[in-house]
Each structure stands twice: as structure tokens, then as C-alpha cells.
Design an enzyme around this catalytic site. Structure first.
Site, PDB file in Angstrom:
ATOM      1  CD  GLU A  47      35.327 -35.284 -63.377  1.00 28.34           C
ATOM      2  OE1 GLU A  47      34.499 -34.363 -63.473  1.00 28.34           O
ATOM      3  OE2 GLU A  47      35.009 -36.474 -63.222  1.00 28.34           O
ATOM      4  CB  ALA A  48      34.927 -37.678 -59.087  1.00 34.44           C
ATOM      5  CG  HIS A 492      18.513 -36.653 -72.632  1.00 32.34           C
ATOM      6  ND1 HIS A 492      17.696 -36.693 -73.742  1.00 32.34           N
ATOM      7  CD2 HIS A 492      19.777 -36.812 -73.097  1.00 32.34           C
ATOM      8  CE1 HIS A 492      18.438 -36.879 -74.823  1.00 32.34           C
ATOM      9  NE2 HIS A 492      19.706 -36.954 -74.463  1.00 32.34           N
TER      10      HIS A 492
END
Ligand SMILES: Cc1cc2nc3c(=O)[nH]c(=O)nc-3n(C[C@H](O)[C@H](O)[C@H](O)COP(=O)(O)OP(=O)(O)OC[C@H]3O[C@@H](n4cnc5c(N)ncnc54)[C@H](O)[C@@H]3O)c2cc1C
Length: 556
Positions: A47-48, A492
Site C-alpha cells: 500500500e502506497a 465512484h
């Protein structure tokens, strides 16, 4: 959860995982969790962003403090949108464990059967992506505290609650829907079209993220490694086979990590598209122009970008609470916080921002799917020219509420591309959200529906004046102007790496979500949606990933 549960980059390099999952959002958390259920399978989740063990994340209202904040939000900016008065806006996207589920509105909604039957058609062949194929995964994913039903799940990882905080206008909103001829409904039930109170992925009044659901309980698995604060700069290829990734540490050091079986890219729609393009995957000409060496010619990557455009109509109110008032009354904010932290975990700060919702049609013919999703929020804002996000908009200091309309099935499509070969650079997001006349007309109809709803006897006693618009436009041209100036997205974004048959020129991944034209690389996140669902998108991503994990485990 203390940091000792996360591994260092040198341990990640030594781990020799079978699968590297790139991105700890909903797609990535589901994949890493489900694949590491097999103790023989080693999985590394990269994960960054940062750890999500933070009060801002747990607190449902924390969204307001994280969205647009670069510590938590990638804050992708779009090119100016000519269909929205040339405004360039920010498309927010979570940058922490849990991805956008750690900064989002927590509305828990599946979408309609027709949404996924459309996916089945769009994917074609024996694609297996219709509603009946996804339903078992919607059920498997949830732990719902409401009434039992054949289509609702208990005991799944994602905690789902009926929101307890019953704002009087939330109930009025549902009653107005009933007066309009719609049923009071369970949006995740057999017949979701109608009006109802929101369900939320929460627990004890606090946000419950994809990370809380899928990874936090499994951090002690010896075959699961979680590396945070490390951004994948590119996917590494040997010929056309993906063999690993190169990550960048906070000090700028680059490290190569190899995967024995597959690289699973789950970096979110913009993140995935950007990462792959910077790695040489994408439309040949565009990559060459950006100075990137082509590894896999994927002509459709970056096409088919979709969002839900929408806007709100708001009124000043009396006789019910509103977040606007808490903003200028620290005593109220303190009281709400006290209730949230009390053993009952209730009060205004415990709910999601959207308290009730509805699906509505824009014409008297209700035989087809609804064109609009309607939302009630005990809060109002006014977008000013230059405001890049509602979070940065003017917040009136008087009590106010809004009704919002978003388009369920926009016709307009945008693109994601890259303009340079900087692996840590940003993608170029181009969309004209209101360019399609049909979309605009549905939203104008929506503006009139929302305005009419505010005149209902269920809500009229609370209304003391107009907030936005200050004065209703006199005609359709005025409403078109209002919609263009006030529209934003519903957060979204999806569709830029859509799934389809291998001979479909618009497909980027096949029905097993494998990148077409390469081996060893799968995409599992919102980017693979062929068509945007009518609803919010967290749960559809979770269901897609649950199904994708089964596909991988079946060796397909
Ligand atoms: C403000 C906001 C409000 C929303 N409200 C709702 C809601 O109420 N209900 C709902 O259903 N949906 C909502 N959504 C949408 C929903 O949260 C997303 O559709 C969903 O989280 C998408 O999941 P994903 O796995 O595709 O990607 P993401 O959630 O975007 O996760 C991608 C992850 O990958 C990481 N990443 C990116 N690039 C890299 C890289 N190069 N290396 C390593 N890691 C990387 C990111 O940091 C992130 O953690 C909202 C979204 C936002 C932003």
C-alpha cells in the site's frame, strides 16, 4: 494496530510471495485476505499510503477532514470540464490502508439486478458476471444486523448496520418517496427500487473499512505480509510476463519485489491505470508519445471511464439538527462527539453523512431501471467557481439540509492517460460529465423532483428558506445552468480497464480479470467494471474481488 504488524521492505523482498497485491483498497484487501486463507500461499499486500489506525478514519464524520487532504487523499485533479462551465475538479481517492473505504461515506449498497445483468451482457460469452453470479458474493461479504432474508448475509467480514440515527427529515424523505408511489425498501434486498434509510459499513458507530473487514483480523497470518508507505512505481516484466513490482520507499530508495505466481493490481481506477501506463501497458501511440517503452499494447486501457454526476438542492431549516450548525457551535460539536464516544456510540456524529436515499424515475414510465439516485444529508454547501471539491465549498453557518440527485447510468464516458514517463507522476483525467444531452435532461428533471420534494408536507414544517439555489430558476435553461455550475461527482470512478472477451477491442482484462496480452497480471478493483452500477461502488468492488479470489483459487 501497532506498526509491528507491518513488514519492512527488506522483509518484503525476502518473503518471495506467490502473489503481490498492489493497493490496500477494497479490491486489494479482499484479494490479499482470501488468497492468504491457504497457509501454503504467500501473499504480499503493498500500500502506497499510511496505516489507517487513526481516529479520523474510525470517526464517520472524519471524511470531512480527510477528503482533499494529501495525507489521506490522492486528490486526482481532472482537466477542465467544458460541460461544467470549464471547472477542473478533484476526484478524491483514499491513500491509506482500506483505500477509499477509509475516507468514504460508508453507504453500503449493492446496486440493481439490472446493473449486473448488463455486466453479464457486456462481458459476453460464459462471462459469469451477471447478478446471479455475483449474488453469492454479496451475501458472503456481509454481516448484516437487520432482518434475515434469503439474499442477506450474516457472519461475513463486512459489518453492516441499519443506521440508528433517525433524523426527522431522513424519515420525511422516505415518506415523500412513498407519496411518490415508491415502496419503503431494503436497498440490498430482493427489490431495492424505492426509498429507505441508509445501511452503512460501520460498527459501534464507527467506520468499518475494507481493511477492518479483511486484513486487520488476519495480520498474524505468517503467510501474509503487509507493506505500507511504499508506492509501486512500476510493474516489472520479463517479456510479456509480469514478474513483480518496483516500490519506492519514503526515503526515495527503489526496491524490486518479485512474485512467484502473479501480480494483482488493485490500485483503484486512476491508480491502476496510471501504474500500468507508467509500466508500459496501454495504447501504444499514447505511451510512445509520453516517452514510455511499450511492454503490452493494451489499446483500450484508459477508455470507458465512468462517474456518477450529481448536484444538490438545499434549504435552511429549523427544528432538526444539521452539521452546518455544529460548525459554528462548538458546544453542539462537543455534545455530538461525547455521544459518539459514549457506550451507546450514537448521535449525529455516529451516522454516515447520507441518512436516507431513494431510486427515482424521471418520467411517469417506471417500467425500466430508475435514472436517478436521490440522497438526503443533514448538511448543505454551496460550490463557488474555483471550488475543486464540495469539501472546499462554502459551508453556510445556519442549519441547512440538502437533497441530492445523482445519475444512475450516465451515457458520458471519459479517459485516463499519461503525459510523461515519471513513474510517480499523475494521470491525466479527462471527462465531460454533462456532455451527453440525455444525462443533462435527467439531471434537470432531478432538480425539479428535488425542488418539489421540499414542498411536501412531510418536510415543509422544517424549511425556513432557500439555501441553494437562492431563488429557483424560472425555466429549463435556468436549471441547465444551475446543474452545470453545481454538479460534481459521487466519487465512484470506474471502468478504465473494463473486462470482456479476449477478442473484444474495448476489453482490457478477460472475464478472469487477467490482463489481455500478458501473463501473470490481473486487475481487481473498480477499473474492471464494464458499466457503472446504479449505486455507490464500495460493495460492488468487494463482490468483484470476492469472486476474483475464487477464480484465482480455482487456478483459472
Ligand atoms: C470521498 C469518497 C466517498 C465515497 N463514498 C462512498 C460510499 O458512501 N459508499 C460506497 O459504496 N462507495 C463510496 N465511495 C467509493 C468507494 O469507496 C470506491 O468505489 C472503492 O473504495 C474503490 O475500491 P478500489 O479497490 O477500486 O480502489 P481504492 O479504494 O481507490 O483503493 C486503491 C488503493 O490502492 C492504493 N494505491 C494506489 N496506487 C498505488 C501504488 N502505485 N502503489 C501502492 N498502492 C497504491 C491506494 O492508496 C488505495 O489504498 C466513495 C469514494 C470516495 C473517494
Amino acid at each position: 494496530m501497532p506498526n509491528e504488524h507491518f513488514i519492512s521492505v527488506s522483509d518484503a523482498a525476502a518473503m518471495q510471495p506467490d502473489y503481490i497485491v498492489v493497493g490496500g483498497g477494497p479490491g486489494g484487501c479482499v484479494m490479499a485476505s482470501r488468497l492468504s486463507e491457504d497457509p501454503q500461499t504467500k501473499v504480499l499486500l503493498v500500500e502506497a499510503g499510511r496505516d489507517s489506525d487513526n481516529f479520523r478514519v474510525r470517526w464517520p464524520f472524519g471524511t470531512a477532514f480527510m477528503v482533499t487532504n494529501p495525507k489521506w487523499d490522492w486528490g486526482w485533479e481532472t482537466l477542465p470540464d467544458a460541460s461544467m462551465e470549464g471547472r477542473d475538479v478533484m476526484w478524491s481517492s483514499g491513500k491509506t490502508l482500506g483505500g477509499s473505504s477509509s475516507i468514504n461515506g460508508q453507504v453500503f449498497m449493492r446496486g440493481l439486478k439490472s446493473d449486473f445483468d448488463l455486466w453479464g451482457e457486456a462481458v459476453g460469452g460464459n462471462g459469469d458476471w451477471s447478478y446471479d453470479d455475483l449474488l453469492p458474493y454479496f451475501i458472503k461479504a456481509e454481516n448484516y444486523n437487520g432482518p434475515a432474508s434469503a439474499v442477506r448475509g450474516r457472519g461475513g467480514p463486512v459489518n453492516v448496520v441499519e443506521v440508528e440515527e433517525k433524523h426527522p427529515i431522513a424519515e420525511a424523505f422516505v415518506k415523500i418517496g412513498e407519496d411518490m408511489g415508491y415502496e419503503r425498501t431494503d436497498f440490498n434486498g430482493e427489490q431495492p427500487i424505492g426509498f429507505g434509510h441508509t445501511q452503512a459499513n460501520q460498527k459501534d458507530g464507527m467506520r468499518f473499512t475494507a481493511y477492518d473487514a479483511y486484513i486487520r483480523p488476519n495480520l498474524r497470518r505468517p503467510n501474509l505480509g503487509v507493506l505500507i508507505n511504499h508506492r509501486a512505481a512500476r510493474v516489472l516484466f520479463d517479456g510479456n510476463r509480469a514478474i513483480g513490482i518496483e516500490v519506492v520507499s519514503p526515503d526515495g530508495t527503489h526496491t524490486s519485489l518479485t512474485a512467484g505466481r502473479e501480480v494483482i493490481v488493485s490500485s483503484g481506477t486512476a491508480g491502476t491505470t496510471n501504474l500500468l501506463m507508467k509500466s508500459g501497458v496501454g495504447p501504444r501511440q499514447m505511451l510512445e508519445k509520453a516517452g514510455v517503452q511499450v511492454q503490452v499494447d493494451a489499446p483500450a486501457l484508459g477508455h470507458n471511464l465512468q462517474e456518477h454526476p450529481g448536484f444538490s438542492v438545499s434549504r435552511f431549516i429549523k427544528g432538526a439538527w444539521s452539521f452546518n450548525k455544529a460548525q459554528v457551535r462548538p458546544d453542539l460539536a462537543a455534545r455530538y462527539l461525547f455521544r459518539l464516544l459514549s457506550s451507546k456510540h450514537d448521535g449525529p456524529f455516529a451516522g454516515p453523512a447520507i441518512l436516507s436515499m431513494g431510486y427515482a424515475h424521471t418520467t411517469p414510465d417506471r417500467s425500466g431501471p430508475p435514472e436517478l439516485q436521490l440522497h438526503f444529508m443533514p448538511f448543505a454547501y454551496r460550490l463557488r467557481p474555483g471550488d475543486k471539491s464540495p469539501v472546499k465549498a462554502e459551508i453556510p453557518k445556519r442549519s441547512a439540509v440538502l437533497f441530492m440527485a445523482t445519475l444512475t447510468k450516465p451515457h458520458a464516458r471519459g479517459t485516463i492517460s499519461i503525459a510523461d514517463n515519471d513513474p510517480l507522476g499523475r494521470p491525466v483525467i479527462s471527462h465531460q460529465l454533462l456532455a451527453d444531452e440525455r444525462d443533462l435532461q435527467h439531471l434537470v428533471s432531478g432538480a425539479k423532483i428535488l425542488t418539489e420534494m421540499f414542498t411536501s408536507p412531510h418536510v415543509a414544517p422544517y424549511v425556513v428558506g432557500q439555501c441553494n439555489p437562492a431563488v429557483d430558476p424560472a425555466d429549463d435553461a435556468g436549471w441547465v445552468d444551475y446543474v452545470r455550475r453545481n454538479s460534481y461527482t459521487a466519487y465512484h470512478m470506474c471502468g478504465s480497464a473494463r473486462m470482456g472477451q479476449r477478442n473484444d477491442p474495448e476489453a482490457v482484462v478477460d472475464p478472469e480479470l487477467r490482463l489481455i496480452g500478458a501473463d501473470g497480471l490481473r486487475i481487481v478493483d473498480a477499473s474492471v467494471f464494464p458499466v457503472i452500477p446504479s449505486s455507490n461502488t464500495f460493495l460492488p468492488v468487494v463482490a468483484v474481488a470476492e469472486k476474483a479470489a475464487d477464480i484465482v483459487r480455482q487456478g483459472r
